[in-house]
Write a protein that holds these residues in place. Structure first.
Motif, PDB file in Angstrom:
ATOM      1  N   HIS A 180      38.442  53.099  53.670  1.00 20.41           N
ATOM      2  CA  HIS A 180      39.842  51.765  53.607  1.00 20.41           C
ATOM      3  C   HIS A 180      40.947  51.700  54.737  1.00 20.41           C
ATOM      4  O   HIS A 180      41.377  53.072  55.029  1.00 20.41           O
ATOM      5  N   GLY A 210      44.191  49.857  55.417  1.00 26.23           N
ATOM      6  CA  GLY A 210      46.158  48.891  53.788  1.00 26.23           C
ATOM      7  C   GLY A 210      46.576  49.714  53.419  1.00 26.23           C
ATOM      8  O   GLY A 210      46.733  50.679  53.929  1.00 26.23           O
ATOM      9  N   ARG A 262      49.152  50.244  47.315  1.00 29.23           N
ATOM     10  CA  ARG A 262      50.553  48.589  46.994  1.00 29.23           C
ATOM     11  C   ARG A 262      48.801  48.122  46.450  1.00 29.23           C
ATOM     12  O   ARG A 262      48.890  47.043  45.252  1.00 29.23           O
ATOM     13  N   GLN A 263      47.374  48.729  47.255  1.00 27.53           N
ATOM     14  CA  GLN A 263      47.040  47.958  46.506  1.00 27.53           C
ATOM     15  C   GLN A 263      45.791  47.956  44.976  1.00 27.53           C
ATOM     16  O   GLN A 263      45.607  47.093  44.934  1.00 27.53           O
ATOM     17  N   CYS A 288      47.956  42.566  44.494  1.00 24.79           N
ATOM     18  CA  CYS A 288      47.889  42.408  45.958  1.00 24.79           C
ATOM     19  C   CYS A 288      46.271  42.492  46.211  1.00 24.79           C
ATOM     20  O   CYS A 288      45.692  41.459  46.756  1.00 24.79           O
ATOM     21  N   LEU A 289      45.439  42.619  45.078  1.00 23.91           N
ATOM     22  CA  LEU A 289      43.946  42.363  45.293  1.00 23.91           C
ATOM     23  C   LEU A 289      42.978  41.394  44.029  1.00 23.91           C
ATOM     24  O   LEU A 289      44.295  41.663  42.654  1.00 23.91           O
ATOM     25  N   ARG A 347      40.270  45.356  43.328  1.00 28.05           N
ATOM     26  CA  ARG A 347      40.935  46.227  42.685  1.00 28.05           C
ATOM     27  C   ARG A 347      40.633  47.165  42.465  1.00 28.05           C
ATOM     28  O   ARG A 347      40.262  49.175  42.582  1.00 28.05           O
TER      29      ARG A 347
END
Length: 113
Positions: A36, A38, A42-43, A50-51, A56
């Motif tokens: 990954h 990013g 958070r994601q 965020c996604l 997610r």
């Protein structure tokens, strides 16, 4: 003069749990893969949104699989910072005993499928 620079993260297809386990089955000690890029924490947070939900959930499962592989001693997890909220999450294959390799990897691949 404006030049468009393609973001490499948008071009590369996201890694799946099954492809991660397949990579591990063929990886030699020291081989690495970025699973990954990013800001993972958070994601995967559902409150931040965020996604989209399917992305997610898939990312959350992939991160959990990476963590499980590290707990089993099959990989080391490495994080490389590229910038603000831009990290590469990398798995590095470890040397594993022969008998563990033949028993654990098929089980992990079956779980991921």
């Amino acid at each position: 003069m404006d030049t468009n620079i393609t973001d490499i993260r948008a071009v590369v297809a996201p890694l799946t749990e099954a492809s991660l386990c397949t990579w591990l089955g063929a990886a030699a000690p020291g081989d690495s893969i970025t699973y990954h890029r990013g800001a993972l924490a958070r994601q995967v947070c559902p409150q931040l949104q965020c996604l989209p939900e399917p992305e997610r959930t898939a990312l959350q499962r992939l991160a959990a699989r990476a963590w499980k592989l590290a707990e089993l001693g099959l990989v080391d997890i490495v994080q490389r910072r590229h910038g603000y909220e831009d990290y590469a999450y990398i798995l590095v294959a470890r040397r594993r005993p022969r008998r563990a390799a033949s028993a654990i990897l098929p089980m992990l691949l079956a779980e991921a499928a």
